[in-house]
Design a protein around this motif. Structure first.
Motif, PDB file in Angstrom:
ATOM      1  N   THR A   1     -10.336  58.095 -27.129  1.00  0.00           N
ATOM      2  CA  THR A   1     -10.973  57.664 -28.377  1.00  0.00           C
ATOM      3  C   THR A   1     -10.009  57.397 -29.524  1.00  0.00           C
ATOM      4  OG1 THR A   1     -11.264  59.896 -29.278  1.00  0.00           O
ATOM      5  CG2 THR A   1     -12.962  59.097 -27.733  1.00  0.00           C
ATOM      6  N   GLY A   2      -8.829  58.009 -29.491  1.00  0.00           N
ATOM      7  CA  GLY A   2      -7.910  57.909 -30.618  1.00  0.00           C
ATOM      8  C   GLY A   2      -8.164  58.954 -31.685  1.00  0.00           C
ATOM      9  N   GLU A   3      -9.272  59.689 -31.562  1.00  0.00           N
ATOM     10  CA  GLU A   3      -9.559  60.763 -32.514  1.00  0.00           C
ATOM     11  C   GLU A   3      -8.691  61.963 -32.146  1.00  0.00           C
ATOM     12  OE1 GLU A   3     -13.258  63.539 -34.132  1.00  0.00           O
ATOM     13  OE2 GLU A   3     -13.492  62.353 -32.296  1.00  0.00           O
ATOM     14  N   ASP A   4      -7.780  62.326 -33.033  1.00  0.00           N
ATOM     15  CA  ASP A   4      -6.796  63.352 -32.692  1.00  0.00           C
ATOM     16  C   ASP A   4      -7.321  64.739 -33.009  1.00  0.00           C
ATOM     17  OD1 ASP A   4      -4.574  64.616 -31.844  1.00  0.00           O
ATOM     18  OD2 ASP A   4      -3.161  63.518 -33.087  1.00  0.00           O
TER      19      ASP A   4
ATOM     20  N   PHE B   1      -7.930  53.643 -26.365  1.00  0.00           N
ATOM     21  CA  PHE B   1      -8.166  53.327 -27.774  1.00  0.00           C
ATOM     22  C   PHE B   1      -7.215  52.240 -28.271  1.00  0.00           C
ATOM     23  CE2 PHE B   1      -5.033  56.774 -28.348  1.00  0.00           C
ATOM     24  CZ  PHE B   1      -4.208  56.252 -29.349  1.00  0.00           C
ATOM     25  N   ASN B   2      -6.150  51.978 -27.510  1.00  0.00           N
ATOM     26  CA  ASN B   2      -5.271  50.839 -27.782  1.00  0.00           C
ATOM     27  C   ASN B   2      -5.559  49.673 -26.836  1.00  0.00           C
ATOM     28  OD1 ASN B   2      -3.742  51.747 -29.972  1.00  0.00           O
ATOM     29  ND2 ASN B   2      -2.412  52.961 -28.639  1.00  0.00           N
TER      30      ASN B   2
ATOM     31  N   LEU C   1       1.249  55.840 -25.200  1.00  0.00           N
ATOM     32  CA  LEU C   1       0.008  55.570 -25.915  1.00  0.00           C
ATOM     33  C   LEU C   1      -0.362  54.093 -25.932  1.00  0.00           C
ATOM     34  CD1 LEU C   1       0.166  58.060 -28.920  1.00  0.00           C
ATOM     35  CD2 LEU C   1      -1.088  58.265 -26.770  1.00  0.00           C
TER      36      LEU C   1
ATOM     37  N   TRP D   1      -6.917  60.660 -25.884  1.00  0.00           N
ATOM     38  CA  TRP D   1      -6.493  59.509 -25.089  1.00  0.00           C
ATOM     39  C   TRP D   1      -7.575  58.435 -25.031  1.00  0.00           C
ATOM     40  CZ3 TRP D   1      -2.067  57.837 -22.868  1.00  0.00           C
ATOM     41  CH2 TRP D   1      -2.152  56.872 -21.873  1.00  0.00           C
TER      42      TRP D   1
END
Length: 246
Positions: free
Chosen positions: A73-76, A98-99, A93, A71
Motif C-alpha cells: 500500500t505504501g502506508e508506512d 504501490f509504485n 521499492l 509493500w
C-alpha cells in the motif's frame, strides 16, 4: 500472514492423499523432517498438539504483516524493529505494488507448480518475489527476526543449503526458463542479544545449473525417506511408529 495452515490447504490441498500416502510438502516440513523424522510425523501425520507460538514468533509474525502492508500500500506502519531494516528494502521499492511494480509479497509457489521428480507437490509462500526486468536474475527475499543473529542467522555459505533458499530458487528457475540463476536474500533483524537491535542482509547468487543440482538433491529426501515415513501407520499417544527413523 493470517492463518497460514488454512490458506496453505485452501491453495495447495492436503499433505496426504486419502490413502495416507504423501501428496505435498512445504519447505518448512522438509526442514523439520531433516532435523527429526519423528517430529515431522507427529506433527503432520499424527497431528499432536503444537506448542503455542513463542513471544519471538509472535513478534516476527507481526513484523512480517507490517512490512507486507507497507509493500502493498505504501502506508508506512512499520515499527522500530522493521525500520532498522528499511535500508535493506529500499533498493527494491521500485518493484512494490504501490509504485506499480511487479514485486509480490507472500508469493505462492503456483503458476507453475513445482514438484519433485517423484511427483510430490511443493507448497509455500515467499515473503517477497521480485522479477528481474531483464529476465535473468529474479530475487527472493525472506524477512528474518532472530534474538541473536551471530548465533542463529546463516552466513552466505550456509544459506546455499538452506531449505527455503533451495526450494524457492528452484521454483524461480521453473518460472523463468531463460533465467541465468536466482538471487536469494535474508533480511535479518536482531531483536535482542549482543549488540542490541540491528539489521543486516545475507545474499547468495546461485547459477541455474547449481540451483537445479541442489534442488534435485533435496528432492531425493522427499521422494525417498520422507515418502516412506509417510506410509507408516499412526499408533497414537506419541509412540514411535514402525518405519520412521528416530
Amino acid at each position: 500472514m493470517g492463518d497460514r495452515a488454512a490458506s496453505t490447504r485452501a491453495l495447495f490441498g492436503p499433505t496426504f492423499n486419502e490413502d495416507g500416502t504423501l501428496r505435498a510438502v512445504s519447505p518448512s516440513q522438509i526442514e523439520t523432517f531433516l532435523a527429526c523424522n519423528l517430529k515431522w510425523f507427529f506433527d503432520k501425520k499424527e497431528k499432536l498438539k503444537r506448542k503455542d507460538p513463542s513471544k519471538g514468533q509472535i513478534t516476527g509474525g507481526q513484523a512480517h504483516d507490517r512490512i507486507e502492508h507497507f509493500w502493498n500500500t505504501g502506508e508506512d506502519i512499520r515499527g522500530p524493529l522493521e525500520l532498522m531494516g528499511a535500508p535493506m528494502l529500499a533498493p527494491y521499492l521500485w518493484a512494490a505494488p504501490f509504485n506499480k511494480g511487479p514485486g509480490v509479497a507472500e508469493a505462492t509457489l503456483l503458476n507453475p507448480r513445482l514438484s519433485t521428480p517423484g511427483g510430490i507437490l511443493i507448497t509455500g509462500f515467499e515473503d517477497l518475489h521480485i522479477p528481474d526486468p531483464a529476465g535473468k536474475w529474479p530475487t527472493i527475499i525472506d524477512h528474518k527476526f532472530k534474538k541473536d543473529l551471530k548465533k542463529w542467522a546463516p552466513d552466505a555459505a550456509e544459506l546455499l543449503t538452506d531449505t527455503q533458499a533451495v526450494v524457492y530458487g528452484a521454483h524461480a528457475l521453473l518460472k523463468y526458463p531463460e533465467a541465468e540463476g536466482y538471487i536469494f536474500r535474508h533480511h535479518n533483524h536482531q531483536t535482542a542479544g549482543e549488540g542490541g537491535r540491528y539489521a543486516e542482509p545475507v545474499e547468495i547468487r546461485v547459477p541455474r545449473a547449481e540451483g537445479w543440482e541442489r534442488w534435485l538433491k533435496l528432492a531425493e529426501v522427499v521422494d525417498g525417506p520422507m515418502r516412506e515415513a509417510a506410509k507408516a501407520a499412526v499408533v497414537g499417544g506419541g509412540k514411535t511408529p514402525e518405519g520412521v527413523a528416530h
